[in-house]
Scaffold this motif. Sequence first.
Motif, PDB file in Angstrom:
ATOM      1  N   ALA A 315       0.838  -1.209   0.000  1.00 39.42           N
ATOM      2  CA  ALA A 315       0.000   0.000   0.000  1.00 39.42           C
ATOM      3  C   ALA A 315       0.872   1.258   0.000  1.00 39.42           C
ATOM      4  O   ALA A 315       0.404   2.353  -0.329  1.00 39.42           O
ATOM      5  CB  ALA A 315      -0.925  -0.003   1.209  1.00 39.42           C
ATOM      6  N   LEU A 316       2.150   1.080   0.369  1.00 34.67           N
ATOM      7  CA  LEU A 316       3.065   2.231   0.365  1.00 34.67           C
ATOM      8  C   LEU A 316       3.552   2.554  -1.048  1.00 34.67           C
ATOM      9  O   LEU A 316       4.089   3.633  -1.285  1.00 34.67           O
ATOM     10  CB  LEU A 316       4.271   1.958   1.274  1.00 34.67           C
ATOM     11  N   LEU A 317       3.375   1.606  -1.967  1.00 33.44           N
ATOM     12  CA  LEU A 317       3.861   1.830  -3.340  1.00 33.44           C
ATOM     13  C   LEU A 317       3.160   3.013  -4.017  1.00 33.44           C
ATOM     14  O   LEU A 317       3.839   3.959  -4.443  1.00 33.44           O
ATOM     15  CB  LEU A 317       3.712   0.536  -4.153  1.00 33.44           C
ATOM     16  N   PRO A 318       1.809   3.017  -4.099  1.00 33.09           N
ATOM     17  CA  PRO A 318       1.173   4.192  -4.713  1.00 33.09           C
ATOM     18  C   PRO A 318       1.393   5.470  -3.913  1.00 33.09           C
ATOM     19  O   PRO A 318       1.390   6.561  -4.470  1.00 33.09           O
ATOM     20  CB  PRO A 318      -0.316   3.823  -4.761  1.00 33.09           C
ATOM     21  N   MET A 319       1.593   5.314  -2.591  1.00 34.91           N
ATOM     22  CA  MET A 319       1.838   6.503  -1.765  1.00 34.91           C
ATOM     23  C   MET A 319       3.155   7.163  -2.169  1.00 34.91           C
ATOM     24  O   MET A 319       3.232   8.375  -2.358  1.00 34.91           O
ATOM     25  CB  MET A 319       1.859   6.095  -0.284  1.00 34.91           C
ATOM     26  N   LEU A 320       4.195   6.351  -2.321  1.00 37.21           N
ATOM     27  CA  LEU A 320       5.507   6.900  -2.669  1.00 37.21           C
ATOM     28  C   LEU A 320       5.567   7.351  -4.126  1.00 37.21           C
ATOM     29  O   LEU A 320       6.103   8.414  -4.435  1.00 37.21           O
ATOM     30  CB  LEU A 320       6.595   5.851  -2.417  1.00 37.21           C
ATOM     31  N   ALA A 321       5.005   6.528  -5.022  1.00 42.12           N
ATOM     32  CA  ALA A 321       5.172   6.807  -6.448  1.00 42.12           C
ATOM     33  C   ALA A 321       4.203   7.866  -6.967  1.00 42.12           C
ATOM     34  O   ALA A 321       4.562   8.656  -7.839  1.00 42.12           O
ATOM     35  CB  ALA A 321       4.991   5.514  -7.240  1.00 42.12           C
ATOM     36  N   LEU A 322       2.974   7.878  -6.424  1.00 34.50           N
ATOM     37  CA  LEU A 322       1.960   8.788  -6.961  1.00 34.50           C
ATOM     38  C   LEU A 322       1.430   9.784  -5.933  1.00 34.50           C
ATOM     39  O   LEU A 322       0.697  10.707  -6.277  1.00 34.50           O
ATOM     40  CB  LEU A 322       0.766   7.976  -7.511  1.00 34.50           C
ATOM     41  N   GLY A 323       1.763   9.566  -4.662  1.00 36.59           N
ATOM     42  CA  GLY A 323       1.210  10.429  -3.611  1.00 36.59           C
ATOM     43  C   GLY A 323      -0.204  10.035  -3.257  1.00 36.59           C
ATOM     44  O   GLY A 323      -0.957  10.817  -2.696  1.00 36.59           O
ATOM     45  N   ILE A 324      -0.570   8.795  -3.581  1.00 39.74           N
ATOM     46  CA  ILE A 324      -1.925   8.306  -3.274  1.00 39.74           C
ATOM     47  C   ILE A 324      -1.801   7.099  -2.354  1.00 39.74           C
ATOM     48  O   ILE A 324      -1.352   6.041  -2.783  1.00 39.74           O
ATOM     49  CB  ILE A 324      -2.669   7.924  -4.567  1.00 39.74           C
ATOM     50  N   PRO A 325      -2.177   7.243  -1.094  1.00 39.29           N
ATOM     51  CA  PRO A 325      -2.004   6.126  -0.167  1.00 39.29           C
ATOM     52  C   PRO A 325      -2.978   4.980  -0.442  1.00 39.29           C
ATOM     53  O   PRO A 325      -4.132   5.230  -0.779  1.00 39.29           O
ATOM     54  CB  PRO A 325      -2.280   6.754   1.199  1.00 39.29           C
ATOM     55  N   GLY A 326      -2.511   3.750  -0.304  1.00 36.12           N
ATOM     56  CA  GLY A 326      -3.361   2.595  -0.559  1.00 36.12           C
ATOM     57  C   GLY A 326      -4.053   2.070   0.684  1.00 36.12           C
ATOM     58  O   GLY A 326      -4.836   1.135   0.603  1.00 36.12           O
ATOM     59  N   SER A 327      -3.763   2.649   1.854  1.00 34.09           N
ATOM     60  CA  SER A 327      -4.413   2.199   3.087  1.00 34.09           C
ATOM     61  C   SER A 327      -4.461   3.353   4.083  1.00 34.09           C
ATOM     62  O   SER A 327      -3.831   4.394   3.866  1.00 34.09           O
ATOM     63  CB  SER A 327      -3.619   1.045   3.700  1.00 34.09           C
TER      64      SER A 327
END
Lengths: 505, 180
Positions: A315-327
């Motif tokens: 869930a940290l992947l979209p947070m880091l890459a796109l600024g959109i948290p997955g959880s």
Amino acid sequence: MEALGLLLHGFAVLLTWKTLVLMMVGLVLGIFVGVLPGLGGPNGVAILLPLTFTMDPTSAIVMLSCIYWGALFGGAITSILFNIPGEAWSVATTFDGYPMAQQGRAAEALTAAFTSSFIGSLVAVMLITFLAPMISSFALKFGPPEFFAVYLLTFCSFVGLGREAKHKTVISMSLGLLLAGVGMDTVSGNLRMTFGSAELLRGINFLVAVIGLFGISEILLTMEERLALRGHAASISLRVVLGVWRDLPKYWVTLLRSSFIGCWLGITPGGAIAASFMGYNLAKRFAKEPEGFGKGRIEGVFAPETAAHASGTSALLPMLALGIPGSGTAAILLGGLMVWGLNPGPLLFVEHKDFVWGLIASMYLGNVVGLVLVLTTVPIFASILRVPFAAVAPMIVVSCAIGAYAIQNAIFDIWLMLGFGIVGYVFKKIGIPLAPFTLALVLGNRAEDAFRLSMIGSGGNLKVFWSNGLVGSITTLAILLLFWPVIDGLLARVGLTQRAKVAQS
Amino acid sequence: MSQTDLEIVVDDPTAPEDDSPSVVSSGTIEILVCLLLLALAVTLGYDNWRTGAAWDATGPEPGYFPFYLSVILGGGSLYGLIAAFAAHRAARETFVTRAQARRVMAVFVPTLLFCLAMQFLGLYVASFLLISGFMRFVGKIALWKSLLTAFVFTAVMFVTFDVAFDVIMPKGPLEAAFGR
């Protein structure tokens, strides 16, 4: 290959005594909050966030992410020894973990849980290492319409794919988006929804809301229940650990399948709860003797723990890459990044390489250290449960108040925290989900800015969201996901989905 | 499995009774929450309309985005209200029993008093009073243990935040007397 070089650089950033000590402190605090009833990963991270305000961003995020890993590990202790799932994603672990403990195999079950957590997280971190830089470099080409389309996709998938009643998710999300807009409008400088209050000029801080929603409400909910515990004490010997590890290759299919499910559901906002249940159900379905599940099968521990941890980490992947948290927890970590003046998203990989790769390296190291720590200290952490809740509850309340006040040095925020505590308590009890609210509150301003910039650029023409293949496909996918329950129903009617086949059989 | 295997046992002498009567049903609370959210949507919608929810020469006005969100919130709440009314007739699930409400209040009221006291006494004195009072009166824990725990915890918080991490917390007359 470039990713490996950057990862090694990340380890170089990380391997200082100060950061390593903070890592250990984070892990211990994390296991502590994971074991304590009424706390968990998101709550622990939110409450302990103020500890990191004066640190440099790398040390701070390392400590926070280690609190998160620790809490994930700690949750398994109560699930297996006491049949009390600390988090909803630990429910599936109790199905076979607790029976194993009842059969006198608590140490084996705990080792299996910790090891599979480690494997799930490791697979997800490897995915982040290699995929996040690619996604972020691709996202660098995004303009406001593409970003708004991605935000829309996130919001719509929460509504369409969530388990809760759709209108409740819509209520939760729109309320979060509205509250994110309180205060001064960043584009025009106008005041919105402040009703003349000077305190609301600053807006509603996301972290204050989270501390109230998760911390205070959880205390109220926990207090409601019977707090009597009856469970097993366990200590893990090297012989048991080596025994479980020796048998690991036998379960490689289960581990791999659960890791894949977890990563998939972590990147899309399916979440760790869905991942753990799906991991468990598939392990049971493909088992040679499915009837043994629920009676103390070790795969019943491996499968949900691997999936849940792979999901929580990825869930940290979209947070880091796109600024959109997955959880929810990723959203809180994102809030932390913003407190330290970092802007999560594709530019983070360009502008703050040390930080990003230090964080990714800490995920590897934090998991290894966390695994060793939990395997060696289970009896100590299990005994924390002997501390009466009447002593723990007011301490958590004080920690929440400190956290809420420290963000902006405002007494008003403590009242706001209390208000959100009541909202969280009521919402949880009537089934209004808090994760969409949290996500909307943290992404609200960004989504609005992206929308306004898109509309200004297009002269108010909504066709801008279909102006090229990329933005058009994301927007269309978002709308399809929003109406997914309807589409799924129609597909079922014409017999094109699994649901229809199940219904027919 | 023998009983000797059970090595960690924690009792809860103040646990809520299982047969405690219901104070309010979930359906009633759902209706109440939907009504409140509807009122909030109307209030915020009006405020955003007043701020400007249309288009001007520079693009969407400040209230444009939140206005339409208010409309969505209002729509969701209205739907929730109708759904809650429909479900309310079918089932009456308990929102909270009397015993549970008493326990929730046993945490909420001291927390409220703590927030109030903090404004006059400062965070650390208020924390000491909350922890010691809660342990003694709600948890029925020995006075010396309650006082000692509260003192140690408050001291650790003070050293951690005010001294080590320079996060300055609200102070009251006691800290002022010590020159902080």
